[in-house]
Motif scaffolding. Structure first.
Motif: not given
Length: 93
Positions: A22-41
């Motif tokens: 579950a922690f691995k899955q959460a880490s992968d999901a966070l990494t997946q959404y990080f680039d669009p979040l940086v682009t939004l910033i």
């Protein structure tokens, strides 16, 4: 009695491995959404920069003596957004 003890130990080991997954899955999901979040910033930083440029131009056109302070605050906010997004990307990825 031995059966209950053995089944509880096996159950605990199974839940521990599912917790790690579950922690691995959460880490992968966070990494997946990080680039669009940086682009939004970056986009928010660009919008703040444009709004700041308009506000500074209005103050400059009206002859307000406080134009330098306004320019420093608006563009400082824009630069902070861009630098913080870059630092977050470098730190977490």
């Amino acid at each position: 009695m031995l059966y209950i003890l053995t089944s509880s130990v096996l159950s605990a080991q199974k839940s521990a491995t599912s917790g790690v997954a579950a922690f691995k899955q959460a880490s992968d999901a966070l990494t997946q959404y990080f680039d669009p979040l940086v682009t939004l910033i970056y986009v928010v930083g660009a919008v703040v920069g444009l709004i700041g440029a308009i506000k500074v131009y209005q103050k400059f056109s009206q002859g307000d003596p406080d134009t330098g302070k306004t320019a420093a605050s608006w563009f400082g906010a824009c630069i902070f957004l861009v630098i913080s997004a870059t630092v977050l990307r470098a730190f977490f990825l």
